[in-house]
Design a protein around this motif. Structure first.
Motif, short mmCIF file in Angstrom:
data_model
loop_
_atom_site.label_atom_id
_atom_site.label_comp_id
_atom_site.label_asym_id
_atom_site.label_seq_id
_atom_site.Cartn_x
_atom_site.Cartn_y
_atom_site.Cartn_z
N UNK A 1 31.25 41.61 37.55
CA UNK A 1 30.82 42.27 38.80
C UNK A 1 31.55 43.60 39.05
N UNK A 2 32.80 43.69 38.64
CA UNK A 2 33.56 44.93 38.82
C UNK A 2 32.98 46.04 37.95
N UNK A 3 32.68 45.72 36.70
CA UNK A 3 32.12 46.74 35.80
C UNK A 3 30.73 47.18 36.26
N UNK A 4 30.01 46.27 36.89
CA UNK A 4 28.65 46.57 37.32
C UNK A 4 28.61 47.43 38.58
N UNK B 1 30.50 41.66 47.77
CA UNK B 1 30.34 40.74 46.64
C UNK B 1 31.62 40.64 45.82
N UNK B 2 32.34 41.75 45.68
CA UNK B 2 33.55 41.73 44.88
C UNK B 2 34.65 40.92 45.56
N UNK B 3 34.73 41.03 46.88
CA UNK B 3 35.73 40.24 47.61
C UNK B 3 35.39 38.76 47.51
N UNK B 4 34.13 38.42 47.74
CA UNK B 4 33.71 37.02 47.68
C UNK B 4 33.89 36.45 46.27
N UNK B 5 33.52 37.23 45.27
CA UNK B 5 33.65 36.77 43.88
C UNK B 5 35.10 36.46 43.55
N UNK B 6 36.03 37.32 43.99
CA UNK B 6 37.45 37.12 43.68
C UNK B 6 37.99 35.89 44.40
N UNK B 7 37.69 35.75 45.67
CA UNK B 7 38.16 34.59 46.42
C UNK B 7 37.61 33.29 45.83
N UNK B 8 36.35 33.31 45.44
CA UNK B 8 35.74 32.11 44.85
C UNK B 8 36.37 31.78 43.50
N UNK B 9 36.59 32.81 42.69
CA UNK B 9 37.14 32.57 41.36
C UNK B 9 38.54 31.96 41.44
N UNK B 10 39.34 32.43 42.39
CA UNK B 10 40.70 31.92 42.54
C UNK B 10 40.78 30.73 43.50
N UNK B 11 39.62 30.18 43.86
CA UNK B 11 39.54 28.98 44.70
C UNK B 11 40.29 29.15 46.01
N UNK B 12 40.02 30.26 46.69
CA UNK B 12 40.64 30.55 47.97
C UNK B 12 39.60 30.47 49.08
#
Length: 388
Positions: free
Chosen positions: A243-246, A314-325
Motif C-alpha cells: 500500500x505504501x508503494x502504491x 488506508x495507510x494508517x489503518x493498514x499499519x494498525x491492522x498489521x501490527x494488531x493494534x
C-alpha cells in the motif's frame, strides 16, 4: 508466499513441536525497565530466561513487534527498519542449541522452500572465557551448510551486563549470482535468523556466571525474510509495503532512498502512537517526535507545502491492522497532524532566532546549549536550519 503465510507456517511448525504461542507484547517495556522500547522478542521474557517459570511451559513461540532507533541512520538501505516484527522461539531450560538449529534448517528448507545451497551459517569461535561452539558447528557440517567462525559477531548480549551467550546466525544469499565468499566479507549474505545459546550472565566486572538454566532464544526478522522469499531486492518491496508503494509516490514524488525513509518513519510513528505514546520532549515521546520530524524534513525537501493531512487513511489503518493494534485511525492521523503543525512553528521560530547577529558565525557549544534550553531547538535541527 506472503507475509501472513510465513507467520502461519512458522508458528504452526513450532506448535507441532510442542511450543505454545504467547501473545506479543506492546512496544512499551514493563515499568522500571531501563530501555525505552521493546527491541527484541526476548525482552519481555527476560525474567523467564533468568529462571522464573512461564505459565505456558518451557517451549514458546511468538510474533513480537519491535522498535530499534540504533539503526536510524541505516534506514533507506535494503534491510533496515525502525519498527518491525520478530518471529521468536524459546527453550526455557529444555532442549539445547543443536535441536534448535536442526529445526531451523528444516523449517527454512522444507517448510519455506529455501534452497539449501543459498544458506551460510556463522558460529562462535571461542575466546579465553568460553570455548568454541563445536556442537553448532557439527550441526551445520552434518547438513552440508558452509560455516564461518567468528568471536564478537557470534556473541549475543542485551547490554554490558545481564543474560548473554554464544549464537549461531543463519544467512541467506541475496545476490543474483551463485553464492560466494562468507557473511563477514560479502553483504549479499543477509542475516535472517539468530539462535542464541543463552547460558550466562555477565557481571559488572566482565566475568561470566552460569544462568540458573540453559536457554535457547531465537529471533527471525519477518520483513527481511519475506522480502528474500519473495525474491525482492529490499524489505520495502515485500508485500507488507504494497500500500505504501502504491499510494505515497504519487502523493510525494521523491527519490527511492527518501521514499524508503518516509515509509519507515511514518509507519513506525503510527505503530508507536498505536501503542499509546504521545509526542514529548523526552523519553518515548521524543523518539516519536524525532521520527515525525525526520520524515517531514524529507517530505519537505522539495516542497514545504506538503502535509500529512494528505496521507490516505488506508495507510494508517493498514499499519494498525498489521501490527494488531486497536487504535482509531482518525485519532492517530490527528496526532500526527498536530505534531506537524508544532514542527512548522518551531522551524519558523528557529529561522528567526538563527537570523540574529550573534548566530551568524560558527556556533560554539554554549550557543547550542542556549538554543536548546531557551528556544527548544535541538542540535540536529539547528544544523539543518543552518544548512538551508
Amino acid at each position: 508466499m506472503d507475509t501472513e503465510a510465513i507467520v502461519r507456517t512458522f508458528v504452526e511448525y513450532f506448535e507441532e513441536r510442542d511450543h505454545r504461542r504467547i501473545s506479543g507484547s506492546t512496544l512499551l517495556p514493563a515499568p522500571g525497565d531501563s530501555v525505552l522500547f521493546t527491541t527484541s522478542g526476548m525482552h519481555p521474557l527476560t525474567p523467564h530466561l533468568e529462571g522464573r517459570p512461564h505459565p505456558l511451559g518451557r517451549r514458546l513461540v511468538n510474533v513480537q513487534r519491535c522498535l530499534r532507533t540504533t539503526d536510524l541512520e541505516e534506514v533507506g538501505d535494503a534491510t533496515h527498519l525502525t519498527a518491525f516484527e520478530m518471529l521468536g522461539t524459546w527453550s526455557l531450560g529444555d532442549y539445547e542449541g543443536p535441536q534448535s538449529l536442526d529445526w531451523g534448517y528444516r523449517l527454512l528448507t522444507e517448510g519455506l522452500g529455501v534452497d539449501p545451497g543459498l544458506l551460510h551459517a556463522t558460529v562462535y569461535g571461542g575466546d579465553d572465557q568460553v570455548g568454541p561452539d563445536t556442537a553448532s558447528l557439527q550441526v551445520w557440517q552434518n547438513h552440508g551448510v558452509p560455516v564461518e567462525l567468528t568471536v564478537e559477531d557470534n556473541w549475543w548480549s542485551n547490554g554490558p551486563v545481564g543474560p548473554c551467550g554464544p549464537d549461531s546466525e543463519i544467512f541467506l544469499w541475496s545476490g543474483g549470482t551463485p553464492p560466494t565468499s562468507t557473511p563477514t566479507h560479502d553483504d549479499r549474505w543477509v542475516e535472517v535468523w539468530n539462535h542464541v545459546m543463552m547460558r550466562y550472565r555477565r557481571l559488572e566486572d566482565g566475568s561470566l556466571v552460569p544462568l540458573p538454566q540453559r536457554n535457547i532464544d531465537t529471533g527471525l526478522g519477518l520483513e527481511r525474510l519475506a522480502s528474500l522469499l519473495q525474491g525482492k531486492s529490499s524489505v520495502f518491496e515485500s508485500d507488507v509495503f504494497e500500500p505504501w508503494r502504491r499510494l505515497v509516490p504519487a502523493l510525494w514524488p521523491l527519490d527511492e532512498v527518501s521514499l524508503r525513509v518516509v515509509y519507515d518513519h511514518l509507519r513506525s510513528a503510527i505503530v508507536v502512537v498505536g501503542d499509546g505514546v504521545r509526542p514529548a520532549a523526552t523519553g518515548q515521546g521524543y523518539v516519536l517526535r524525532r521520527l515525525v520530524r525526520r520524515l517531514l524534513t524529507v517530505v519537505w525537501q522539495d516542497d514545504s507545502s506538503r502535509t500529512l493531512g494528505d496521507l490516505p487513511h488506508e495507510l494508517v489503518s493498514h499499519t494498525l491492522d498489521h501490527f494488531r493494534q486497536e487504535g482509531e485511525p482518525s485519532e492517530v492521523h490527528r496526532m500526527l497532524l498536530e505534531e506537524e503543525d508544532r514542527f512548522r512553528r518551531l522551524l519558523e521560530r528557529g529561522r528567526q532566532v538563527l537570523a540574529r547577529p550573534r548566530f551568524q558565525g560558527p556556533l560554539k557549544d554554549e550557543d547550542f546549549h542556549y538554543l536548546h534550553d531557551t528556544h527548544g531547538l535541538p542540535h540536529d535541527l539547528v544544523i539543518s536550519l543552518r544548512s538551508q
